[in-house]
Motif scaffolding. Structure first.
Motif, PDB file in Angstrom:
ATOM      1  N   ASP A   1      -7.616 -10.889   5.391  1.00 14.16           N
ATOM      2  CA  ASP A   1      -8.795 -10.046   5.195  1.00 14.16           C
ATOM      3  C   ASP A   1      -8.403  -8.599   5.065  1.00 14.16           C
ATOM      4  N   PHE A   2      -7.157  -8.039   5.800  1.00 16.06           N
ATOM      5  CA  PHE A   2      -6.874  -6.775   5.617  1.00 16.06           C
ATOM      6  C   PHE A   2      -6.270  -6.668   4.313  1.00 16.06           C
ATOM      7  N   ALA A   3      -5.484  -7.822   3.853  1.00  9.77           N
ATOM      8  CA  ALA A   3      -5.046  -7.722   2.592  1.00  9.77           C
ATOM      9  C   ALA A   3      -6.052  -7.533   1.183  1.00  9.77           C
ATOM     10  N   VAL A   4      -7.233  -8.310   1.565  1.00  5.86           N
ATOM     11  CA  VAL A   4      -8.309  -8.142   0.674  1.00  5.86           C
ATOM     12  C   VAL A   4      -8.657  -6.852   0.620  1.00  5.86           C
ATOM     13  N   LYS A   5      -9.196  -6.377   1.667  1.00  8.41           N
ATOM     14  CA  LYS A   5      -9.870  -5.075   1.872  1.00  8.41           C
ATOM     15  C   LYS A   5      -8.947  -3.806   1.196  1.00  8.41           C
ATOM     16  N   SER A   6      -7.537  -4.185   1.326  1.00  6.84           N
ATOM     17  CA  SER A   6      -6.734  -2.967   0.807  1.00  6.84           C
ATOM     18  C   SER A   6      -6.596  -3.034  -0.618  1.00  6.84           C
ATOM     19  N   VAL A   7      -6.510  -4.221  -1.056  1.00  9.53           N
ATOM     20  CA  VAL A   7      -6.336  -4.267  -2.405  1.00  9.53           C
ATOM     21  C   VAL A   7      -7.361  -3.962  -3.327  1.00  9.53           C
ATOM     22  N   PHE A   8      -8.568  -4.570  -2.809  1.00 10.15           N
ATOM     23  CA  PHE A   8      -9.668  -4.191  -3.495  1.00 10.15           C
ATOM     24  C   PHE A   8      -9.954  -2.707  -3.635  1.00 10.15           C
ATOM     25  N   ASP A   9     -10.061  -1.991  -2.316  1.00 14.70           N
ATOM     26  CA  ASP A   9     -10.413  -0.849  -2.192  1.00 14.70           C
ATOM     27  C   ASP A   9      -9.442  -0.083  -3.116  1.00 14.70           C
ATOM     28  N   LYS A  10      -8.358  -0.392  -3.256  1.00 16.39           N
ATOM     29  CA  LYS A  10      -7.456   0.221  -4.191  1.00 16.39           C
ATOM     30  C   LYS A  10      -8.105   0.249  -5.603  1.00 16.39           C
ATOM     31  N   PHE A  11      -8.234  -0.812  -5.992  1.00 16.51           N
ATOM     32  CA  PHE A  11      -8.932  -0.970  -7.370  1.00 16.51           C
ATOM     33  C   PHE A  11     -10.242  -0.342  -7.662  1.00 16.51           C
ATOM     34  N   ILE A  12     -11.089  -0.494  -6.335  1.00 20.01           N
ATOM     35  CA  ILE A  12     -12.678   0.359  -6.666  1.00 20.01           C
ATOM     36  C   ILE A  12     -12.206   1.961  -6.723  1.00 20.01           C
ATOM     37  N   GLU A  13     -11.136   2.353  -6.054  1.00 20.52           N
ATOM     38  CA  GLU A  13     -11.010   3.789  -6.064  1.00 20.52           C
ATOM     39  C   GLU A  13     -10.334   4.089  -7.618  1.00 20.52           C
ATOM     40  N   LEU A  14      -9.732   3.244  -8.045  1.00 19.29           N
ATOM     41  CA  LEU A  14      -9.305   3.541  -9.268  1.00 19.29           C
ATOM     42  C   LEU A  14     -10.188   3.594 -10.565  1.00 19.29           C
ATOM     43  N   ILE A  15     -11.045   2.345 -10.307  1.00 21.59           N
ATOM     44  CA  ILE A  15     -11.863   2.274 -11.271  1.00 21.59           C
ATOM     45  C   ILE A  15     -13.003   3.378 -11.053  1.00 21.59           C
ATOM     46  N   GLY A  16     -13.428   3.711  -9.713  1.00 22.54           N
ATOM     47  CA  GLY A  16     -14.411   4.573  -9.494  1.00 22.54           C
ATOM     48  C   GLY A  16     -14.191   5.856 -10.162  1.00 22.54           C
ATOM     49  N   ASN A  17     -13.132   6.374 -10.398  1.00 24.30           N
ATOM     50  CA  ASN A  17     -12.852   7.556 -10.813  1.00 24.30           C
ATOM     51  C   ASN A  17     -12.826   7.646 -12.290  1.00 24.30           C
ATOM     52  N   VAL A  18     -12.857   6.709 -13.114  1.00 25.49           N
ATOM     53  CA  VAL A  18     -12.862   6.711 -14.644  1.00 25.49           C
ATOM     54  C   VAL A  18     -14.428   7.352 -14.985  1.00 25.49           C
ATOM     55  N   LYS A  19     -14.284   8.053 -15.835  1.00 24.54           N
ATOM     56  CA  LYS A  19     -15.725   8.768 -16.368  1.00 24.54           C
ATOM     57  C   LYS A  19     -16.597   7.635 -17.131  1.00 24.54           C
ATOM     58  N   ASP A  20     -15.999   6.779 -17.824  1.00 21.88           N
ATOM     59  CA  ASP A  20     -16.794   6.068 -18.728  1.00 21.88           C
ATOM     60  C   ASP A  20     -17.884   5.028 -17.527  1.00 21.88           C
ATOM     61  N   PRO A  21     -19.042   5.370 -17.697  1.00 22.50           N
ATOM     62  CA  PRO A  21     -19.871   4.747 -16.829  1.00 22.50           C
ATOM     63  C   PRO A  21     -19.945   3.061 -16.981  1.00 22.50           C
ATOM     64  N   LEU A  22     -19.473   2.656 -18.171  1.00 21.71           N
ATOM     65  CA  LEU A  22     -19.372   1.245 -18.288  1.00 21.71           C
ATOM     66  C   LEU A  22     -18.279   0.651 -17.444  1.00 21.71           C
ATOM     67  N   ILE A  23     -17.232   1.598 -17.230  1.00 24.89           N
ATOM     68  CA  ILE A  23     -15.963   0.953 -16.746  1.00 24.89           C
ATOM     69  C   ILE A  23     -16.237   1.278 -14.973  1.00 24.89           C
ATOM     70  N   ALA A  24     -16.967   2.663 -14.891  1.00 23.43           N
ATOM     71  CA  ALA A  24     -17.332   2.639 -13.298  1.00 23.43           C
ATOM     72  C   ALA A  24     -18.061   1.664 -12.760  1.00 23.43           C
ATOM     73  N   ALA A  25     -18.996   1.101 -13.518  1.00 24.07           N
ATOM     74  CA  ALA A  25     -19.841  -0.149 -13.047  1.00 24.07           C
ATOM     75  C   ALA A  25     -19.296  -1.085 -12.360  1.00 24.07           C
ATOM     76  N   ARG A  26     -18.069  -1.407 -12.869  1.00 25.61           N
ATOM     77  CA  ARG A  26     -17.245  -2.499 -12.357  1.00 25.61           C
ATOM     78  C   ARG A  26     -16.875  -2.251 -10.796  1.00 25.61           C
ATOM     79  N   THR A  27     -17.032  -1.032 -10.239  1.00 24.76           N
ATOM     80  CA  THR A  27     -16.886  -0.990  -8.888  1.00 24.76           C
ATOM     81  C   THR A  27     -17.865  -1.812  -7.955  1.00 24.76           C
TER      82      THR A  27
END
Ligand code: PEP
Ligand code: MG
Length: 569
Positions: free
Chosen positions: A101-127
């Motif tokens: 569960d720690f592995a899942v949380k840390s991997v997904f958090d990394k992706f969420i942060e990465l994608i959340g910072n993208v300006k394009d709202p279509l991509i940011a929506a993936r968070t």
């Protein structure tokens, strides 16, 4: 045990409590014992497999009836199959020795942060999708069963702190028997959707989630607001009889449903419908116009900002179904209690008094322009009119009209078809606009009164807060005077005015609205039969006298008492 709340959608139900809470999983940093990494990797792989098959089942269940929603779960399966994510999960468990569960949380958090910072709202929506998939995996790893509202056991009475409009919109309508919430008043969006779907609902029940246990038998009386927990046999029988009685009364009113609305003295009243989807299926004879198309639900049910083409398709579908009846498309009314998972709205102390609806559109000009382009292009396919919500001043109206003109100019340059004479109107729901209704009438082609917000702002009482429900008085003499001013101003200018707030579907208020001169009522489909039945018993001249008297009374209580004793037939 008996609990009390505000009845917000009528009906009586006997069923089992289905407790609903969006789970929040706390994950601590933890590592597995050296040498046992493979074993833990196996359990993670099993969780991935289970998540995948849950999503497959969800997709299969929705594919036929709601293909758009099925697409959301297809996107979630893509995330689960993403090579990079799988590789990182493997590395986290097998090489870094992280607990699954720690592995899942840390991997997904990394992706969420990465994608959340993208300006394009279509991509940011993936968070939002990533968070959803992460939650699914964590739940499975914890050995918990899935809980959402799209697939309920038979006869479920959903018990929740609050429901998001999107929860209510995706609720399993075949199996839900009722809704109970801690939050929300009669004008909350949960209440509006519950009425639209004809689901009995009681809101504002204090600490309900702490009191009621999952699976407990309940009698939900959404006529009185009373909830009986673990009823005895006598109470159950009485509930079944009351539900039957309610059904019969409804059946009596339903005789009026498909007939034109005419008062006892022969005055024709136009009946509009309020819709929140392009998949409405109200029989053609039951209504005269679409008085309110709440387009925000299209935005809320999607996982990205709907594109111009997606909107155009949706608006065309509404026009097609309305088969030539006028459709009033309300531009995006987001903010307050309505949020978008993929769009960061400003955090404000008083969101209902903040940058919501038209104000938000003024800030996000691209979004506004896209919607106006889609709406105007749709106008080539049927009688569509555009309506702006939350208008507070003549400046707002002029600015919104200028945006329409600019978009028309663009479309002309691009040689796109649209109706040059598309009507432009406003919702009157801010008292400042109501008071200058005569000036507003000069500026627009039509108006519709949003009594839900108008009462909230006029009484300074949050429409969502059960604690302020007593102050939220949509039939107070103050409201009646303001409504009278609006109707008179528009009638004097010869411009159409309707009411599309919940008051228009409230049988108790019909006499007053008709008496104040209203001849266009727009409501959820569930209210049509009863309003037509009530109107059929009203004499408009007597209703006018009743409204005049009620405007002079001191309190809402006096108004209601007067109405109970004096039916103007
Ligand atoms: C209203 O405020 O009365 C209205 C119809 O709009 P909404 O309920 O969507 O805010
Ligand atoms: Mg409103």
């Amino acid at each position: 045990m008996i609990l009390k709340g505000n009845p917000v959608s009528p009906g009586v139900a006997l069923g089992e409590a289905f407790l609903y809470q969006v789970p929040v999983y706390e994950v601590l940093e933890s590592y597995v014992e050296k040498g046992s990494e493979r074993k833990y990797m196996d359990s993670l792989e099993l969780a991935l497999y289970k998540a995948n098959s849950e999503l497959e089942d969800l997709m299969a269940a929705l594919m036929e009836s709601e293909p758009d929603k099925a697409k959301i779960f297809a996107a979630h399966r893509e995330i689960l199959g993403d090579e990079e994510i799988l590789e990182m999960l493997k590395e986290a468990v097998e090489e870094e020795g992280k607990h699954p569960d720690f592995a899942v949380k840390s991997v997904f958090d990394k992706f969420i942060e990465l994608i959340g910072n993208v300006k394009d709202p279509l991509i940011a929506a993936r968070t939002a999708d990533l968070k959803d998939v992460c939650n699914r995996l964590l739940r499975i790893l914890k050995g918990e069963k899935e809980k959402n509202l799209s697939s309920l056991p038979e006869n479920s009475i959903v018990v929740a702190k609050d429901l998001l409009p999107s929860d209510t919109a995706t609720i399993d309508r075949a199996h839900v028997a009722g809704i109970i919430t801690e939050a929300g008043g009669a004008a909350s969006h949960t209440a509006i959707i519950a009425r639209g779907y004809r689901i009995p609902a009681v809101a504002g029940v204090d600490k309900v989630l702490e009191i009621i246990e999952d699976g407990t038998t309940l009698v939900l009386d959404a006529l009185t607001g009373e909830i009986t927990v673990s009823p005895d046999e006598k109470k159950k029988k009485a509930a079944v009889l009351k539900a039957e009685d309610f059904k019969n009364q409804k059946a009596e009113a339903e005789k009026f449903e498909s007939k034109p609305a005419v008062t006892a003295d022969g005055i024709k009243v136009e009946i509009g419908i309020n819709i929140g989807t392009d998949k409405f299926c109200v029989p053609f004879e039951n209504y005269d116009f679409v008085g309110l198309f709440r387009t925000e639900f299209l935005y809320m049910e999607s996982n990205h900002l709907p594109t111009e083409e997606e909107q155009l398709e949706s608006y065309k579908r509404v026009l097609e179904q309305a088969k030539g009846k006028p459709v009033t498309l309300r531009t995006l009314d987001i903010g307050g209690d309505k949020t978008l998972s993929y769009m960061q709205l400003p955090k404000e102390g008083n969101p209902f008094l903040g940058n919501r609806a038209l104000r938000l559109c003024f800030k996000h000009t691209d979004l506004f322009e896209t919607q106006l382009r889609a709406a105007l292009r749709a106008s080539a396919f049927g009688p569509l009119q555009i309506m702006f919500p939350m208008v507070g001043s003549i400046e707002d109206i002029r600015r919104a009209k200028a945006a329409v003109l600019a978009v028309k100019e663009q479309l002309r340059r691009e040689k796109q078809s649209f109706n040059e004479n598309t009507g432009v109107g406003v919702m009157i729901e801010i008292p400042a606009a109501a008071v200058i209704a005569d000036l507003v009438a000069e500026e627009v082609d039509f108006a519709s009164v949003g009594t839900n917000d108008l009462a909230q702002y006029l009484c300074a009482a949050d429409r969502m807060n059960p604690e302020t429900a007593v102050y939220y008085q949509s039939m107070s003499p103050a409201m009646l005077r303001v409504l009278g001013t609006i109707f008179e101003a528009f009638h004097r200018k010869g411009k159409p005015v309707s009411v599309c707030g919940e008051l228009a579907g409230d049988p108790e208020a019909a006499v007053l609205l008709a008496g104040l001169g209203l001849r266009k009522f727009s409501m959820s489909e569930s209210g049509i039969a009863q309003i037509k039945a009530v109107l059929a018993g009203i004499n408009t001249e007597k209703a006018r006298e009743t409204a005049l008297i009620c405007k002079q009374l001191c309190t809402e209580k006096e108004v209601k008492e007067y109405l109970a004793e004096n039916t103007p037939c």
